[in-house]
Write an enzyme that holds these catalytic residues in place. Structure first.
Site, PDB file in Angstrom:
ATOM      1  N   ASN A 164       9.034   4.939   0.245  1.00  8.76           N
ATOM      2  CA  ASN A 164       8.988   5.662   1.510  1.00  8.76           C
ATOM      3  C   ASN A 164      10.336   6.265   1.865  1.00  8.76           C
ATOM      4  OD1 ASN A 164       6.295   5.351   1.948  1.00  8.76           O
ATOM      5  ND2 ASN A 164       6.473   3.829   3.562  1.00  8.76           N
ATOM      6  N   LYS A 188      10.034   3.637  10.654  1.00 11.27           N
ATOM      7  CA  LYS A 188      10.110   2.167  10.666  1.00 11.27           C
ATOM      8  C   LYS A 188      10.698   1.620   9.371  1.00 11.27           C
ATOM      9  CE  LYS A 188       6.205  -0.126  10.216  1.00 11.27           C
ATOM     10  NZ  LYS A 188       6.293  -1.028   9.041  1.00 11.27           N
ATOM     11  N   ALA A 226      10.069  22.554   4.742  1.00 14.90           N
ATOM     12  CA  ALA A 226      10.959  22.461   5.905  1.00 14.90           C
ATOM     13  C   ALA A 226      10.150  22.508   7.193  1.00 14.90           C
ATOM     14  CB  ALA A 226      11.976  23.603   5.876  1.00 14.90           C
ATOM     15  N   CYS A 242       5.380   4.948   9.326  1.00 18.50           N
ATOM     16  CA  CYS A 242       6.000   4.455   8.089  1.00 18.50           C
ATOM     17  C   CYS A 242       7.469   4.844   7.944  1.00 18.50           C
ATOM     18  CB  CYS A 242       5.212   4.947   6.876  1.00 18.50           C
ATOM     19  SG  CYS A 242       3.567   4.220   6.747  1.00 18.50           S
ATOM     20  N   GLU A 257       0.847  -1.196   0.000  1.00 17.88           N
ATOM     21  CA  GLU A 257       0.000   0.000   0.000  1.00 17.88           C
ATOM     22  C   GLU A 257       0.881   1.245   0.000  1.00 17.88           C
ATOM     23  OE1 GLU A 257      -0.140   2.154   2.701  1.00 17.88           O
ATOM     24  OE2 GLU A 257       1.214   0.988   3.964  1.00 17.88           O
TER      25      GLU A 257
END
Length: 452
Positions: free
Chosen positions: A229, A284, A273, A281, A154
């Protein structure tokens, strides 16, 4: 299709209501009694815009149960969407994924084909491990099962989960089975072709183009999730590193971000910023990717640096306070925002937690406010002396400084002049560059921000 989703967290619940909206027959499994009780009463256990209204509309069509055996045997497609929390060394813990796969294999019918989809974010090679778990259970049952296994990561954003589910940039499927590919193409056909009537509260974006369904091998699909990610985390850390230099040389990071974002090769998104990234997410997944690399004897200094820059941002904000107040001991500091981002009650790895801990360690008295996330923060920080306050203006009364941590729209509408007049010393540290410096100073604040 008859769908069973195992896990009703952020990903599982979003997926369940979206697939139910698309007229699939959906059952969802969770063993958390508190969460399950809420769902069976039609209430969402998470704060995510639009989820509750869809549950109000569709909740009666989704079966919520703690028992895999009740809903897996008759399903056509089973999705595993359980958590993969980090271990101490950063490695993603896949025990819940493997346990779910084992429970599925234990109740599958030998005369029926199933597609088992791994939706959880998992290390590279998990698809293969899950296949082994399933085959071992079939061997124990002395049966020849018929399960196709696919990875379907996902790419949802908290606060925009339904938007991303109905109108994704792409759908990625990793599988070695044509049966699995066919089932997932059929599952997502209304989204791939955008043939559904959009929810009233979530109209189809005017410029939206049909999303591609990318098919690849399972290892590559798992890597795509981590790489995506990590790249977004890198982009945020990059602009925060530039912000630090902007402060030293007198440049404005918002102008710099605007200038480089106009380059189509770079783009403007994720160039804001501030206090960096948190949530479930990026912290990890970057740690898990580094762990995968370490197990392969491969170094990833860019990813390591992005994590370092990110967590240093939280220290830099506290240093700004120390500089302007000379000492934090005995000072009263108000924290505006506890969730790691707006439109969610998620405080996992939130910058607010580290900032509050640093302030308390330095002897400060901390007051905190958040429009949604205070109950979760109170539970997480039950051992830390924090005064959680429902009213922002009461929070500011006789305070020595305020720190804006989460850019909730609610804070954009604050009456700055009224806020400043409540304070002992009107100091505002804008950790998300929400306010105009001119407006804040005109309201009477000593105003500090990030990279401006």
């Amino acid at each position: 299709m008859k769908i069973t989703i195992i896990g009703t967290g952020y990903v599982g619940l979003t997926t369940a209501v979206v697939l139910a909206y698309l007229n699939h027959d959906v059952a969802a499994v969770d063993k958390d009694n508190t969460k399950l009780s809420l769902l069976q009463d039609g209430k969402s256990p998470i704060h995510e815009p639009g989820i509750q209204s869809l549950l109000d509309e569709l909740g009666h069509t989704i079966r919520f149960t703690p028992n895999v055996a009740e809903v897996v045997p008759d399903a056509e497609l089973i999705m595993i969407a359980v958590g993969t929390p980090p271990k101490k060394d950063g490695e993603a813990d896949t025990r819940h994924v493997e346990e779910a796969a084992r429970e599925v294999a234990e109740v599958c019918r030998p005369d029926k084909h199933y597609t088992l989809v791994i939706k959880s974010t998992v290390p590279i090679g998990t698809n293969r491990n899950v296949a082994e778990v399933v085959e071992n259970v079939f061997s124990e049952r002395n049966m020849r099962g018929n399960i196709s296994i696919a990875s379907n990561p996902e790419f949802l954003q908290e606060g925009l989960a339904l938007q991303g589910a109905f109108y994704p940039d792409r759908i990625v499927v990793g599988a070695n089975s044509n049966n699995a590919l066919d089932d997932l193409r059929h599952l997502y056909q209304p989204i791939l072709e955008q043939t559904f009537d959009p929810p009233t509260s979530l109209p189809r974006p005017a410029a939206y183009h049909l999303p591609p369904m990318m098919t690849t091998d399972p290892n590559s699909a798992e890597m795509i999730k981590y790489a995506a990610n990590t790249f977004l985390a890198l982009k945020i850390s990059f602009i925060n590193e530039i912000a630090g230099l902007c402060e030293d040389v007198g440049a404005d990071v918002t102008e710099v971000a605007r200038g480089i974002g106009l380059d189509s090769r770079i783009g403007h998104r994720f160039l804001r910023a501030g206090l960096g990234w948190g949530g479930s997410c990026y912290p990890k997944d970057t740690a898990a990717l580094l762990n995968v690399a370490a197990q392969s004897g491969y170094e990833m200094p860019i990813t390591e640096a992005a994590r370092t820059v990110n967590f240093e941002q939280r220290k830099r904000i506290v240093e700004k306070l120390r500089t302007v107040l000379k000492t934090l001991n005995g000072k009263t500091i108000g924290i505006l925002g506890l969730a790691f981002k707006p439109n969610t009650d998620d405080i996992r790895e939130a910058p607010s937690l580290d900032i509050i801990r640093q302030l308390v360690a330095d002897g400060a008295n901390v007051r905190a406010h958040d429009p949604i996330a205070m109950p979760n923060a109170q539970q997480t920080m039950s051992d830390i002396p924090v005064d959680f306050t429902e009213d922002v203006y009461s929070l500011a009364h006789n305070a020595d400084a305020l720190v804006l941590v989460t850019e909730w729209e609610f804070y954009h509408r604050l009456e700055l002049r009224k806020l400043a007049k409540q304070m002992k010393t009107p100091i505002l540290i804008d950790g998300r560059n929400v306010f105009s410096p001119q407006e804040a100073m005109a309201a009477g604040f000593h105003y500090l921000c990030v990279g401006r």
